[in-house]
Design a protein around this motif. Structure first.
Motif, PDB file in Angstrom:
ATOM      1  N   GLY A  30      23.327   2.260  -0.312  1.00  0.00           N
ATOM      2  CA  GLY A  30      24.263   1.184  -0.014  1.00  0.00           C
ATOM      3  C   GLY A  30      23.568  -0.127   0.309  1.00  0.00           C
ATOM      4  O   GLY A  30      22.382  -0.328   0.011  1.00  0.00           O
ATOM      5  N   SER A  31      24.310  -1.037   0.942  1.00  0.00           N
ATOM      6  CA  SER A  31      23.829  -2.399   1.163  1.00  0.00           C
ATOM      7  C   SER A  31      22.635  -2.477   2.106  1.00  0.00           C
ATOM      8  O   SER A  31      21.914  -3.473   2.111  1.00  0.00           O
ATOM      9  CB  SER A  31      24.972  -3.262   1.712  1.00  0.00           C
ATOM     10  OG  SER A  31      25.458  -2.727   2.933  1.00  0.00           O
ATOM     11  N   SER A  32      22.408  -1.456   2.907  1.00  0.00           N
ATOM     12  CA  SER A  32      21.264  -1.467   3.827  1.00  0.00           C
ATOM     13  C   SER A  32      19.972  -1.040   3.141  1.00  0.00           C
ATOM     14  O   SER A  32      18.887  -1.180   3.716  1.00  0.00           O
ATOM     15  CB  SER A  32      21.527  -0.539   5.016  1.00  0.00           C
ATOM     16  OG  SER A  32      22.644  -0.981   5.763  1.00  0.00           O
ATOM     17  N   GLY A  33      20.072  -0.497   1.933  1.00  0.00           N
ATOM     18  CA  GLY A  33      18.906   0.002   1.226  1.00  0.00           C
ATOM     19  C   GLY A  33      18.228  -1.062   0.396  1.00  0.00           C
ATOM     20  O   GLY A  33      18.644  -2.224   0.342  1.00  0.00           O
ATOM     21  N   MET A  34      17.165  -0.678  -0.289  1.00  0.00           N
ATOM     22  CA  MET A  34      16.408  -1.601  -1.128  1.00  0.00           C
ATOM     23  C   MET A  34      15.672  -0.839  -2.211  1.00  0.00           C
ATOM     24  O   MET A  34      15.003   0.156  -1.941  1.00  0.00           O
ATOM     25  CB  MET A  34      15.391  -2.386  -0.302  1.00  0.00           C
ATOM     26  CG  MET A  34      14.601  -3.422  -1.109  1.00  0.00           C
ATOM     27  SD  MET A  34      13.109  -3.991  -0.252  1.00  0.00           S
ATOM     28  CE  MET A  34      12.113  -2.501  -0.336  1.00  0.00           C
ATOM     29  N   VAL A  35      15.815  -1.306  -3.443  1.00  0.00           N
ATOM     30  CA  VAL A  35      15.071  -0.783  -4.585  1.00  0.00           C
ATOM     31  C   VAL A  35      14.427  -1.974  -5.293  1.00  0.00           C
ATOM     32  O   VAL A  35      15.118  -2.928  -5.658  1.00  0.00           O
ATOM     33  CB  VAL A  35      15.991  -0.038  -5.576  1.00  0.00           C
ATOM     34  CG1 VAL A  35      15.177   0.476  -6.768  1.00  0.00           C
ATOM     35  CG2 VAL A  35      16.731   1.098  -4.887  1.00  0.00           C
ATOM     36  N   VAL A  36      13.119  -1.933  -5.469  1.00  0.00           N
ATOM     37  CA  VAL A  36      12.410  -2.997  -6.185  1.00  0.00           C
ATOM     38  C   VAL A  36      11.526  -2.355  -7.247  1.00  0.00           C
ATOM     39  O   VAL A  36      10.765  -1.429  -6.950  1.00  0.00           O
ATOM     40  CB  VAL A  36      11.556  -3.853  -5.230  1.00  0.00           C
ATOM     41  CG1 VAL A  36      10.687  -4.829  -6.020  1.00  0.00           C
ATOM     42  CG2 VAL A  36      12.435  -4.619  -4.254  1.00  0.00           C
ATOM     43  N   VAL A  37      11.623  -2.849  -8.472  1.00  0.00           N
ATOM     44  CA  VAL A  37      10.797  -2.371  -9.586  1.00  0.00           C
ATOM     45  C   VAL A  37       9.909  -3.525 -10.041  1.00  0.00           C
ATOM     46  O   VAL A  37      10.400  -4.609 -10.354  1.00  0.00           O
ATOM     47  CB  VAL A  37      11.659  -1.870 -10.756  1.00  0.00           C
ATOM     48  CG1 VAL A  37      10.760  -1.336 -11.883  1.00  0.00           C
ATOM     49  CG2 VAL A  37      12.628  -0.794 -10.291  1.00  0.00           C
ATOM     50  N   SER A  38       8.596  -3.284 -10.075  1.00  0.00           N
ATOM     51  CA  SER A  38       7.635  -4.348 -10.367  1.00  0.00           C
ATOM     52  C   SER A  38       6.592  -3.871 -11.371  1.00  0.00           C
ATOM     53  O   SER A  38       6.268  -2.686 -11.435  1.00  0.00           O
ATOM     54  CB  SER A  38       6.935  -4.783  -9.072  1.00  0.00           C
ATOM     55  OG  SER A  38       5.900  -5.714  -9.331  1.00  0.00           O
ATOM     56  N   SER A  39       6.078  -4.823 -12.132  1.00  0.00           N
ATOM     57  CA  SER A  39       4.902  -4.560 -12.976  1.00  0.00           C
ATOM     58  C   SER A  39       3.706  -5.367 -12.478  1.00  0.00           C
ATOM     59  O   SER A  39       2.645  -5.346 -13.109  1.00  0.00           O
ATOM     60  CB  SER A  39       5.195  -4.911 -14.433  1.00  0.00           C
ATOM     61  OG  SER A  39       5.529  -6.293 -14.550  1.00  0.00           O
ATOM     62  N   GLY A  40       3.874  -6.057 -11.341  1.00  0.00           N
ATOM     63  CA  GLY A  40       2.846  -6.967 -10.850  1.00  0.00           C
ATOM     64  C   GLY A  40       1.842  -6.342  -9.913  1.00  0.00           C
ATOM     65  O   GLY A  40       1.499  -6.928  -8.877  1.00  0.00           O
ATOM     66  N   PHE A  41       1.355  -5.144 -10.251  1.00  0.00           N
ATOM     67  CA  PHE A  41       0.337  -4.509  -9.422  1.00  0.00           C
ATOM     68  C   PHE A  41      -0.968  -4.381 -10.212  1.00  0.00           C
ATOM     69  O   PHE A  41      -0.966  -4.237 -11.439  1.00  0.00           O
ATOM     70  CB  PHE A  41       0.811  -3.147  -8.906  1.00  0.00           C
ATOM     71  CG  PHE A  41       1.125  -2.123  -9.962  1.00  0.00           C
ATOM     72  CD1 PHE A  41       0.221  -1.121 -10.272  1.00  0.00           C
ATOM     73  CD2 PHE A  41       2.336  -2.153 -10.647  1.00  0.00           C
ATOM     74  CE1 PHE A  41       0.509  -0.173 -11.244  1.00  0.00           C
ATOM     75  CE2 PHE A  41       2.628  -1.206 -11.617  1.00  0.00           C
ATOM     76  CZ  PHE A  41       1.718  -0.215 -11.918  1.00  0.00           C
ATOM     77  N   VAL A  42      -2.070  -4.456  -9.484  1.00  0.00           N
ATOM     78  CA  VAL A  42      -3.397  -4.374 -10.090  1.00  0.00           C
ATOM     79  C   VAL A  42      -3.871  -2.934 -10.152  1.00  0.00           C
ATOM     80  O   VAL A  42      -4.397  -2.470 -11.160  1.00  0.00           O
ATOM     81  CB  VAL A  42      -4.400  -5.240  -9.302  1.00  0.00           C
ATOM     82  CG1 VAL A  42      -5.811  -5.108  -9.881  1.00  0.00           C
ATOM     83  CG2 VAL A  42      -3.958  -6.695  -9.304  1.00  0.00           C
ATOM     84  N   GLN A  43      -3.681  -2.213  -9.045  1.00  0.00           N
ATOM     85  CA  GLN A  43      -4.046  -0.801  -9.033  1.00  0.00           C
ATOM     86  C   GLN A  43      -3.383  -0.099  -7.863  1.00  0.00           C
ATOM     87  O   GLN A  43      -3.003  -0.724  -6.872  1.00  0.00           O
ATOM     88  CB  GLN A  43      -5.559  -0.609  -8.962  1.00  0.00           C
ATOM     89  CG  GLN A  43      -6.205  -1.056  -7.672  1.00  0.00           C
ATOM     90  CD  GLN A  43      -7.688  -0.698  -7.612  1.00  0.00           C
ATOM     91  OE1 GLN A  43      -8.328  -0.399  -8.622  1.00  0.00           O
ATOM     92  NE2 GLN A  43      -8.252  -0.713  -6.431  1.00  0.00           N
ATOM     93  N   VAL A  44      -3.235   1.216  -8.014  1.00  0.00           N
ATOM     94  CA  VAL A  44      -2.819   2.102  -6.931  1.00  0.00           C
ATOM     95  C   VAL A  44      -3.887   3.185  -6.837  1.00  0.00           C
ATOM     96  O   VAL A  44      -4.090   3.939  -7.785  1.00  0.00           O
ATOM     97  CB  VAL A  44      -1.434   2.735  -7.201  1.00  0.00           C
ATOM     98  CG1 VAL A  44      -1.081   3.724  -6.100  1.00  0.00           C
ATOM     99  CG2 VAL A  44      -0.364   1.658  -7.324  1.00  0.00           C
TER     100      VAL A  44
END
Length: 225
Positions: A30-44
């Protein structure tokens, strides 16, 4: 024992997804949550943290080994180091337990302020890789991906940041815990074999799949219940 096995050669990293969890590792919907999808990472970078097994060694009075045994090591957690070349304000402020700075209507995150104290926010981290070479597609022609997930991540610490005549990379480190009870049903089901459930003592997921990664977007979205 399985008689057929998937094989794949992982290469590069294409997508990263960060999803907010509560203190118990349950995905926030719901509205309290957060989902972010990114391609801007160098490494994990993932580094397993083991506790060495206890060693038992004793010599006889003549100096010969009498007892020589060592217990197996115990995997305690995974340590993750993430480097970002793109600073997504909403995602990073949440991950590092900072206060997001906002303005306007609709409310827009423009920065964050970092206070002293303990990091409290927890999140789920997923990463997708391409499959290299002749195995890039399955027999039906569908694109294959290597899917990684760390279902319950936190204890996040900031890494060093350098401002210079060159690119700047935002780094943070985190540690894993066992998955929350509803992680599979709310997040991971699309990228796991049908019927599989990640257990609450499992810290890391690896799977070869043809399910495409989610779409990259700067704006956070909510997680449906």
């Amino acid at each position: 024992m399985a008689t057929v096995s998937e094989c794949a050669t992982p290469i590069k990293g294409t997508h990263m997804r960060i999803i907010a969890l509560d203190a118990c590792g349950i995905p926030v919907t719901g509205s309290s949550g957060m989902v972010v999808v990114s391609s801007g990472f160098v490494q994990v970078e993932r580094e397993p943290d083991y506790e060495d097994g206890e060693e038992f060694f004793e010599r006889t009075a003549s100096g010969q080994p009498c007892v020589n045994q060592k217990d197996d090591p115990t995997l305690k957690r995974m340590a993750l180091t993430v480097q970002m070349c793109e600073v997504n304000v909403s995602a990073l402020s949440y991950v590092i337990s900072a206060r997001e700075l906002t303005t306007g209507t609709p409310t827009t995150g423009t920065g964050f302020a970092i206070a002293e104290g303990n990091p409290t926010n927890r999140y789920s981290l997923e990463v997708w890789q391409e499959v290299a070479g002749a195995g890039a597609c399955d027999a039906s022609g569908a694109q294959r991906y290597v899917y990684w997930a760390w279902p319950n991540v936190g204890a996040t610490q900031l890494g060093s940041y350098t401002i210079e005549n060159g690119r700047s990379t935002f780094e943070f480190t985190s540690e894993t815990r066992g998955a929350g009870a509803t992680w599979t049903s709310l997040i991971g089901a699309d990228y796991l074999p049908a019927g599989e459930t990640i257990e609450t003592d499992e810290h890391e997921v690896f799977n070869i799949t043809t399910a495409a990664p989610p779409t990259v977007a700067c704006n956070p979205t909510a997680l449906a219940a």
